[in-house]
Design an enzyme around this catalytic site. Structure first.
Site, short mmCIF file in Angstrom:
data_model
loop_
_atom_site.label_atom_id
_atom_site.label_comp_id
_atom_site.label_asym_id
_atom_site.label_seq_id
_atom_site.Cartn_x
_atom_site.Cartn_y
_atom_site.Cartn_z
N ASP A 244 -2.36 12.01 3.63
CA ASP A 244 -3.77 12.08 2.91
C ASP A 244 -4.81 12.68 3.75
OD1 ASP A 244 -1.96 9.07 2.61
OD2 ASP A 244 -2.89 9.84 0.66
N LYS A 255 0.18 6.59 4.52
CA LYS A 255 0.24 5.25 4.26
C LYS A 255 0.23 4.35 5.26
CE LYS A 255 0.70 4.05 0.76
NZ LYS A 255 -1.08 3.75 0.34
C1 LIG Z 1 2.46 13.89 -0.12
S1 LIG Z 1 1.34 12.30 -0.79
C2 LIG Z 1 0.61 12.15 0.74
C3 LIG Z 1 0.75 10.84 0.23
O1 LIG Z 1 0.19 10.26 -0.24
C4 LIG Z 1 0.29 8.48 -0.57
O2 LIG Z 1 0.00 7.50 -0.78
P1 LIG Z 1 -0.75 6.20 -2.66
O3 LIG Z 1 1.09 6.11 -2.63
O4 LIG Z 1 -1.34 5.27 -2.03
O5 LIG Z 1 -1.33 7.51 -2.77
C5 LIG Z 1 1.73 7.88 1.00
O6 LIG Z 1 0.38 7.65 1.75
C6 LIG Z 1 1.73 9.41 0.24
O7 LIG Z 1 2.80 9.99 1.98
#
Ligand SMILES: CSC[C@H]1O[C@H](OP(=O)(O)O)[C@H](O)[C@@H]1O
Length: 353
Positions: A244, A255
């Protein structure tokens, strides 16, 4: 025979409307939402109907256009301040994924550049739509390029473990961490993927396992607490995750559970790779300590998907992300190539290329 991969698109602009695949309903239901106002866009991001750093950025970019397209602006300055106001509003939807702010800043800059070029309010609005579409198209090219670089680190028949969903559903297409899996599949390689279910929101079970299975890729779902056993069985030759936000020193926010996975990989001498588009690398954030970590409501842990699994009024800590210190990161795979330590210098150099 080339096996092409045509994923479910998480975000699309069609017939002059913003359409999202509601990821909270997967894998049982494939439901699409048409978003016609900026509050709906904000809520879709905050409620994880669309999630994944790049997909959040793409959605927010379209959200700016949705917010201002019917704004009856008498002057260009009034429209510019409305664009900034709506971008600032969308920026409050989630704090960690830097792609959200990267995309919003790009939309504001595009409006300012169009205004400086003497365009009318109607022309500026069209320029905003075009910018959002370019952000989406670029992300697809970027993810494929990440996949091509990552593939140089993969080999036919290897086992790869991944966490959460950094897949096609989290991006325009291909994903970041999953991009080499799709490209390997296109080449006819047999990569064995182990997907962590990823408590508490289960993006791995609901999304990664789903999209890889749909694509015909060998994927095994495991609970997060099984990763060490799978590694000790010798079934994993690499771990690859998305991100992220990568800080300037190479610390990686991703995550929750990613940090523990990186420590396990180190303990088993398994390379730990982070797939990161430049849009997720934030040189203005010096280290992981400065990355804002989103904390979400207790119900995601105590009543996930409707069933109560903990006592009423129990105290809950629910950070949605953690930070992996750069010393646990074997390499950061970007669309411009593979970056290794020393990360501060080598990430800076990426942006100077
Ligand atoms: C390439 S997506 C990056 C990242 O986003 C996800 O978090 P979320 O589902 O809470 O938006 C996860 O951390 C992915 O690795």
């Amino acid at each position: 025979m080339t096996k092409t991969y045509e994923p479910l698109q998480s975000v699309r602009w069609e017939n002059d409307e913003l359409i999202l695949l509601d990821q909270t309903k997967l894998p049982e239901q494939t439901e699409f939402l048409t978003l016609s106002d900026v509050k709906q866009v904000w809520e879709a991001i905050e409620r994880l109907k669309v999630r994944g750093a790049p997909a959040i950025g793409i959605t927010a970019a379209y959200g700016v256009y949705v917010a201002v397209r019917s704004f009856a602006s008498a002057t260009v300055d009034e429209l510019l301040s409305e664009v900034k106001k709506q971008a600032d509003y969308l920026a409050t939807s989630r704090p960690t994924a830097v792609n959200l702010f990267w995309a919003l800043n790009r939309m504001v800059r595009r409006a300012e550049e169009s205004a400086a070029a003497g365009q009318s309010p109607a022309q500026i609005k069209q320029a905003l739509l075009k910018e959002a579409q370019e952000i989406q198209a670029e992300d697809e090219r970027v993810c494929r390029a990440i996949g091509e670089h990552a593939l140089t680190l993969f080999s036919d028949g290897m086992g790869v473990l991944t966490h959460c969903n950094a897949g096609g559903l989290a991006t325009a297409k291909y994903g970041t961490a999953t991009a080499p899996m799709y490209l390997a599949h296109e080449k006819g390689w047999n990569i064995k993927v182990f997907a962590d279910e990823t408590r508490p929101v289960l993006q791995g079970a609901r999304l990664t396992a789903y999209e890889l299975q749909q694509a015909g890729i060998d994927v095994t779902l495991i609970c997060d607490n099984m990763a060490a056993k799978v590694m000790s069985n010798g079934w994993v030759q690499a771990v690859i995750v998305g991100t992220d936000r990568v800080a300037a020193n190479g610390d990686v926010a991703n995550k929750i559970g990613t940090y523990g996975l990186a420590v396990l990989a180190r303990a088993h001498n398994i390379p730990f790779y982070v797939a990161a588009p430049l849009s997720s690398i934030d040189l203005t954030t010096p280290t992981g300590k400065e990355i804002p970590i989103e904390e979400r409501e207790a119900e995601e842990v105590t009543r996930g998907f409707g069933r109560q699994v903990a006592p009423n009024d129990i105290k809950v800590y629910n950070p949605a992300f953690d930070v992996t210190p750069n010393e646990y990161v074997t390499a950061i795979i970007t669309e411009k190539g593979i970056v290794r330590a020393p990360y501060r210098e080598n990430l800076q150099a990426l942006f100077e290329k």
